[in-house]
Design a protein around this motif. Structure first.
Motif, PDB file in Angstrom:
ATOM      1  N   ASP A 176       0.829  -1.207   0.000  1.00  0.00           N
ATOM      2  CA  ASP A 176       0.000   0.000   0.000  1.00  0.00           C
ATOM      3  C   ASP A 176       0.867   1.262   0.000  1.00  0.00           C
ATOM      4  O   ASP A 176       0.500   2.278   0.597  1.00  0.00           O
ATOM      5  N   GLY A 177       2.055   1.191  -0.631  1.00  0.00           N
ATOM      6  CA  GLY A 177       2.975   2.322  -0.670  1.00  0.00           C
ATOM      7  C   GLY A 177       3.819   2.482   0.575  1.00  0.00           C
ATOM      8  O   GLY A 177       4.652   3.393   0.657  1.00  0.00           O
ATOM      9  N   PHE A 178       3.643   1.601   1.557  1.00  0.00           N
ATOM     10  CA  PHE A 178       4.381   1.661   2.823  1.00  0.00           C
ATOM     11  C   PHE A 178       5.582   0.719   2.733  1.00  0.00           C
ATOM     12  O   PHE A 178       5.427  -0.478   2.471  1.00  0.00           O
ATOM     13  N   ALA A 179       6.796   1.234   2.941  1.00  0.00           N
ATOM     14  CA  ALA A 179       8.009   0.424   2.822  1.00  0.00           C
ATOM     15  C   ALA A 179       8.067  -0.607   3.939  1.00  0.00           C
ATOM     16  O   ALA A 179       7.976  -0.276   5.126  1.00  0.00           O
ATOM     17  N   ALA A 180       8.186  -1.863   3.556  1.00  0.00           N
ATOM     18  CA  ALA A 180       8.270  -2.949   4.535  1.00  0.00           C
ATOM     19  C   ALA A 180       8.879  -4.157   3.841  1.00  0.00           C
ATOM     20  O   ALA A 180       8.486  -4.488   2.726  1.00  0.00           O
ATOM     21  N   ASN A 181       9.805  -4.805   4.496  1.00  0.00           N
ATOM     22  CA  ASN A 181      10.498  -5.955   3.925  1.00  0.00           C
ATOM     23  C   ASN A 181       9.879  -7.252   4.433  1.00  0.00           C
ATOM     24  O   ASN A 181      10.245  -7.779   5.473  1.00  0.00           O
ATOM     25  N   SER A 182       8.892  -7.757   3.693  1.00  0.00           N
ATOM     26  CA  SER A 182       8.307  -9.100   3.862  1.00  0.00           C
ATOM     27  C   SER A 182       7.437  -9.286   5.089  1.00  0.00           C
ATOM     28  O   SER A 182       6.811 -10.336   5.240  1.00  0.00           O
ATOM     29  N   GLY A 195      11.125  -3.337  12.710  1.00  0.00           N
ATOM     30  CA  GLY A 195      12.510  -3.113  12.338  1.00  0.00           C
ATOM     31  C   GLY A 195      12.607  -2.883  10.843  1.00  0.00           C
ATOM     32  O   GLY A 195      11.730  -2.260  10.219  1.00  0.00           O
ATOM     33  N   THR A 196      13.662  -3.385  10.260  1.00  0.00           N
ATOM     34  CA  THR A 196      13.832  -3.291   8.810  1.00  0.00           C
ATOM     35  C   THR A 196      13.409  -4.579   8.117  1.00  0.00           C
ATOM     36  O   THR A 196      13.696  -4.791   6.933  1.00  0.00           O
ATOM     37  N   GLY A 197      12.731  -5.454   8.859  1.00  0.00           N
ATOM     38  CA  GLY A 197      12.189  -6.662   8.267  1.00  0.00           C
ATOM     39  C   GLY A 197      13.253  -7.666   7.879  1.00  0.00           C
ATOM     40  O   GLY A 197      14.340  -7.720   8.490  1.00  0.00           O
ATOM     41  N   VAL A 198      12.972  -8.464   6.847  1.00  0.00           N
ATOM     42  CA  VAL A 198      13.895  -9.511   6.418  1.00  0.00           C
ATOM     43  C   VAL A 198      14.032  -9.472   4.903  1.00  0.00           C
ATOM     44  O   VAL A 198      13.178  -8.934   4.198  1.00  0.00           O
ATOM     45  N   ASP A 199      15.112 -10.058   4.416  1.00  0.00           N
ATOM     46  CA  ASP A 199      15.330 -10.192   2.984  1.00  0.00           C
ATOM     47  C   ASP A 199      15.031 -11.630   2.589  1.00  0.00           C
ATOM     48  O   ASP A 199      15.763 -12.545   2.981  1.00  0.00           O
ATOM     49  N   GLY A 200      13.984 -11.836   1.814  1.00  0.00           N
ATOM     50  CA  GLY A 200      13.586 -13.182   1.429  1.00  0.00           C
ATOM     51  C   GLY A 200      12.108 -13.387   1.684  1.00  0.00           C
ATOM     52  O   GLY A 200      11.316 -12.434   1.742  1.00  0.00           O
ATOM     53  N   GLU A 201      11.702 -14.633   1.887  1.00  0.00           N
ATOM     54  CA  GLU A 201      10.287 -14.990   1.945  1.00  0.00           C
ATOM     55  C   GLU A 201       9.915 -15.595   3.299  1.00  0.00           C
ATOM     56  O   GLU A 201      10.617 -16.469   3.816  1.00  0.00           O
ATOM     57  N   ILE A 202       8.798 -15.129   3.840  1.00  0.00           N
ATOM     58  CA  ILE A 202       8.237 -15.655   5.086  1.00  0.00           C
ATOM     59  C   ILE A 202       7.025 -16.518   4.749  1.00  0.00           C
ATOM     60  O   ILE A 202       6.145 -16.099   3.995  1.00  0.00           O
ATOM     61  N   PHE A 203       6.977 -17.725   5.322  1.00  0.00           N
ATOM     62  CA  PHE A 203       5.866 -18.639   5.074  1.00  0.00           C
ATOM     63  C   PHE A 203       4.946 -18.812   6.278  1.00  0.00           C
ATOM     64  O   PHE A 203       3.811 -19.240   6.120  1.00  0.00           O
ATOM     65  N   ASP A 204       5.439 -18.507   7.495  1.00  0.00           N
ATOM     66  CA  ASP A 204       4.597 -18.745   8.671  1.00  0.00           C
ATOM     67  C   ASP A 204       4.839 -17.677   9.722  1.00  0.00           C
ATOM     68  O   ASP A 204       5.947 -17.130   9.854  1.00  0.00           O
ATOM     69  N   ILE A 205       3.774 -17.381  10.464  1.00  0.00           N
ATOM     70  CA  ILE A 205       3.791 -16.500  11.635  1.00  0.00           C
ATOM     71  C   ILE A 205       3.245 -17.306  12.799  1.00  0.00           C
ATOM     72  O   ILE A 205       2.218 -17.988  12.675  1.00  0.00           O
ATOM     73  N   HIS A 206       3.909 -17.226  13.954  1.00  0.00           N
ATOM     74  CA  HIS A 206       3.482 -18.029  15.104  1.00  0.00           C
ATOM     75  C   HIS A 206       3.864 -17.295  16.382  1.00  0.00           C
ATOM     76  O   HIS A 206       4.900 -16.627  16.447  1.00  0.00           O
ATOM     77  N   PHE A 207       3.011 -17.434  17.396  1.00  0.00           N
ATOM     78  CA  PHE A 207       3.295 -16.821  18.692  1.00  0.00           C
ATOM     79  C   PHE A 207       3.668 -17.918  19.681  1.00  0.00           C
ATOM     80  O   PHE A 207       2.867 -18.824  19.956  1.00  0.00           O
ATOM     81  N   HIS A 208       4.906 -17.854  20.186  1.00  0.00           N
ATOM     82  CA  HIS A 208       5.426 -18.857  21.114  1.00  0.00           C
ATOM     83  C   HIS A 208       6.098 -18.130  22.266  1.00  0.00           C
ATOM     84  O   HIS A 208       6.901 -17.210  22.050  1.00  0.00           O
ATOM     85  N   HIS A 221      17.364  -8.537   7.670  1.00  0.00           N
ATOM     86  CA  HIS A 221      17.759  -7.458   6.765  1.00  0.00           C
ATOM     87  C   HIS A 221      19.133  -6.901   7.149  1.00  0.00           C
ATOM     88  O   HIS A 221      19.382  -6.517   8.288  1.00  0.00           O
ATOM     89  N   GLY A 222      20.042  -6.895   6.166  1.00  0.00           N
ATOM     90  CA  GLY A 222      21.384  -6.363   6.374  1.00  0.00           C
ATOM     91  C   GLY A 222      22.414  -7.388   6.793  1.00  0.00           C
ATOM     92  O   GLY A 222      23.611  -7.060   6.860  1.00  0.00           O
ATOM     93  N   GLU A 223      21.985  -8.637   7.095  1.00  0.00           N
ATOM     94  CA  GLU A 223      22.932  -9.663   7.516  1.00  0.00           C
ATOM     95  C   GLU A 223      23.312 -10.561   6.343  1.00  0.00           C
ATOM     96  O   GLU A 223      22.623 -10.626   5.329  1.00  0.00           O
ATOM     97  N   GLU A 224      24.434 -11.299   6.508  1.00  0.00           N
ATOM     98  CA  GLU A 224      24.963 -12.134   5.435  1.00  0.00           C
ATOM     99  C   GLU A 224      24.370 -13.536   5.439  1.00  0.00           C
ATOM    100  O   GLU A 224      24.082 -14.110   4.387  1.00  0.00           O
ATOM    101  N   ASN A 225      24.230 -14.133   6.629  1.00  0.00           N
ATOM    102  CA  ASN A 225      23.799 -15.530   6.720  1.00  0.00           C
ATOM    103  C   ASN A 225      22.285 -15.650   6.774  1.00  0.00           C
ATOM    104  O   ASN A 225      21.582 -14.775   7.296  1.00  0.00           O
ATOM    105  N   PHE A 226      21.805 -16.767   6.262  1.00  0.00           N
ATOM    106  CA  PHE A 226      20.378 -17.070   6.358  1.00  0.00           C
ATOM    107  C   PHE A 226      20.000 -17.340   7.814  1.00  0.00           C
ATOM    108  O   PHE A 226      20.787 -17.904   8.582  1.00  0.00           O
ATOM    109  N   ALA A 227      18.790 -16.952   8.167  1.00  0.00           N
ATOM    110  CA  ALA A 227      18.246 -17.265   9.497  1.00  0.00           C
ATOM    111  C   ALA A 227      17.121 -18.283   9.361  1.00  0.00           C
ATOM    112  O   ALA A 227      17.118 -19.319  10.019  1.00  0.00           O
ATOM    113  N   ASN A 228      16.136 -17.957   8.514  1.00  0.00           N
ATOM    114  CA  ASN A 228      14.981 -18.829   8.225  1.00  0.00           C
ATOM    115  C   ASN A 228      14.031 -19.001   9.391  1.00  0.00           C
ATOM    116  O   ASN A 228      12.911 -19.476   9.210  1.00  0.00           O
ATOM    117  N   ILE A 229      14.431 -18.639  10.589  1.00  0.00           N
ATOM    118  CA  ILE A 229      13.510 -18.599  11.728  1.00  0.00           C
ATOM    119  C   ILE A 229      14.047 -17.575  12.723  1.00  0.00           C
ATOM    120  O   ILE A 229      15.251 -17.522  13.001  1.00  0.00           O
TER     121      ILE A 229
END
Length: 587
Positions: A176-182, A195-208, A221-229
């Protein structure tokens, strides 16, 4: 691929055309030569019927109501087939007594129709496929925010436990014109960043542990290594693993621990086969369990694992159910005291061991959803021939796999370039919905969303990829550019079926009843201990529209009249001693 523009132009014709295609390519087992001949003849009748294009006119009801024969003598497809076979008496009987019922309802009232289907080589399920309902009930659709849409796609929507924020996540850089990374938040009026979000694709949201967790295939966002979670804490994203592990599709909390499933084969540099849980004591990932060896309990790695991709997890009946595309448990474990079960895309974990689950016939399972005392299983459709040798929806209940009634007809697909799947489930205003890359075949120009009771279906022109109930509305995200003829940009919301209440009260002392008309809901209340009367509803021209035998050991009966068109009707109440008619307005 079925073009929704064409469906809107000639919806019934397209429905019958594709049903004929299915029935030409499939056969019930053990047909006799007589049945085979009759079946082929009737399919020729069906072809002539839809090619001619002369269909019943829905005169008195909203367009979701089937007509066996209309006031002009035009038959529905099934009625035309039966009449063409010379069984006109049955057609006339249905027209006079129960002209507006579905095939699934007629079979309980008229054994003759069941006998006809058997003699002509059809199953009753197939006759139900032939009979469509009609365009979905119109819904008010509104764009989210300013209607700017999203520059990628949203995979998941989920509200926080307080229901104050709706999270949307996927693969995008602005919404909607609002800058957000994923990932982005929506409070009903404004967008918010994490924050500045993440670079890549998110498939799930969960509250734990009261923390927002995300999983997928991404880097912070801004880091070299993958996190994936990762989880959100103190206004920053905290990684729960470091390195190129593979995609994490799903998270779930079970026995107070965080479980994950996906396409990964390592976490933090250690080997893990598609499943793992986070050990809160050691603060590390594990897939081990206890096993009896030489009279002692030992901790053996690899037991909580499978041999291929896990798409979904769900806690149900005190077990963690695992669904995906696997056929083997703990593939790298060979121990005499580790029980091995045959599996087919579905397994159940009981905290320290696998339990047997009845086999299902799905190619794979992409979604598990607990609903009341059942677990819904969703899988793919056969898109090669549009034939359903594996059902796209099944139910696990009391230890057995069942085929739900709502699946009595096949689903078409909206986009052949996307998996032919149900992507999720919703419960809203006491109705059950599923959404995805689907067109239910019983609604001839709906798409994207299906009500499991066959009403209030969606009318999206492309798949709905994510949806959620938030602040009394249903929010949608997907590839669609319009819904219910409203131009949209892949994001929308709707109150979906909510209407104002308008109560009109009536009384009939001679019949000992009071009745109240609230919108199109008729509430009949006995002034004594039980109801004993007949209600007939006529058009102003005298055509019988509905009939109800109210012989109930109850003080109150509620009749839903929402399928009737707006207008004036004659309500005729009668018992053994008295009768009375009254003109009432339905709006």
């Amino acid at each position: 691929k079925i073009n929704l523009t064409n469906l809107k132009r000639e919806p019934i014709k397209y429905h019958l055309k594709f049903v004929e295609k299915i029935l030409r390519h499939r056969r019930p087992s053990n047909l006799t030569v007589h049945q085979e001949t009759k079946r082929n003849l009737n399919l020729d009748y069906l072809n002539y019927y839809w090619t001619r294009g002369n269909f019943p006119t829905n005169t008195f009801h909203k367009n979701t109501k089937p007509y066996f024969v209309d006031i002009y003598g035009i038959h529905c497809a099934v009625g035309f087939m039966i009449k063409s076979e010379g069984v006109g008496n049955l057609v006339r009987k249905i027209k006079e007594e129960n002209n507006y019922l579905l095939i699934k309802e007629l079979k309980n009232k008229y054994p003759e129709i069941v006998l006809w289907s058997q003699d002509n080589g059809f199953t009753m399920k197939e006759l139900s496929w032939i009979q469509p309902t009609y365009p979905p009930q119109q819904q008010d659709m509104l764009p989210i925010g300013n209607g700017g849409g999203v520059d990628g796609h949203v995979n998941i929507m989920k509200a926080n436990p307080e229901a104050s924020i709706l999270y949307m996540a996927g693969n995008f850089t602005s919404i909607d014109g609002f800058a957000a990374n994923s990932i982005v938040g929506w409070d009903g009026d404004n967008w918010m960043n994490f924050g500045t979000g993440v670079d890549g694709e998110i498939f799930d949201i969960h509250f734990h542990n009261n923390k927002l967790h995300i999983s997928g295939d991404f880097k912070i966002h801004g880091e070299e290594n993958f996190a994936n979670i990762a989880y959100w804490e103190n206004n920053t994203w905290v990684k729960l693993q470091d390195g190129d592990s593979g995609v994490i599709y799903k998270m779930e909390t079970y026995q107070e621990q965080l479980y994950i499933g996906g396409g990964f084969e390592s976490l933090d540099g250690d080997d893990f086969s598609f499943l793992a849980y986070y050990d809160e004591q050691t603060l590390s990932w594990s897939n081990s369990s206890i096993v009896l060896e030489n009279g002692e309990l030992i901790n053996l790695p690899g037991i909580f694992s499978v041999n291929d991709t896990v798409w979904t997890l769900a806690v149900f009946d005190d077990r963690l159910f695992v669904g995906g595309q696997f056929d083997e448990l703990h593939p790298d474990v060979n121990h005499p005291n580790v029980i091995n079960h045959e599996v087919s895309s579905l397994a159940a974990w009981f905290g320290y061991l696998w339990l047997a689950v009845e086999e299902n016939n799905m190619e794979y399972i992409n979604k598990l959803q607990p609903v009341g005392d059942s677990l819904f299983l969703f899988g793919p459709m056969d898109i090669v021939n549009y034939l359903l040798y594996s059902e796209p929806m099944q139910i696990y209940h009391d230890g057995e796999i069942e085929i739900p009634f709502s699946n009595s007809a096949p689903f078409w697909i909206l986009d052949e370039n996307k998996p032919p799947l149900v992507y999720g489930y919703l419960y809203h205003n006491e109705e059950h919905y599923i959404y995805g890359n689907i067109i239910p075949s019983w609604t001839v120009n709906g798409g994207g969303l299906d009500n499991l009771n066959g009403i209030q279906d969606g009318c999206f022109d492309a798949p709905v990829l994510a949806a959620a109930v938030f602040k009394g509305n249903i929010y949608f995200a997907g590839d669609f550019t319009e819904a219910f003829d409203v131009p949209l940009n892949g994001l929308a919301y709707s109150s979906w079926g909510v209407s104002p209440v308008n109560i009109e009260a009536h009384s009939n002392q001679n019949l000992d009843v009071n009745y109240y008309l609230s919108n199109k809901q008729l509430i009949i209340e006995s002034q004594i201990n039980s109801l004993d009367c007949i209600l007939r509803i006529y058009s102003l021209t005298g055509q019988l529209v509905e009939k109800y035998d109210l012989n109930e050991n109850a003080r109150e009966v509620i009749i839903n009249l929402s399928d009737l068109h707006d207008g004036m009707y004659v309500f005729h109440f009668m018992n053994s001693e008295y009768q009375q008619s009254e003109i009432l307005s339905l709006f």
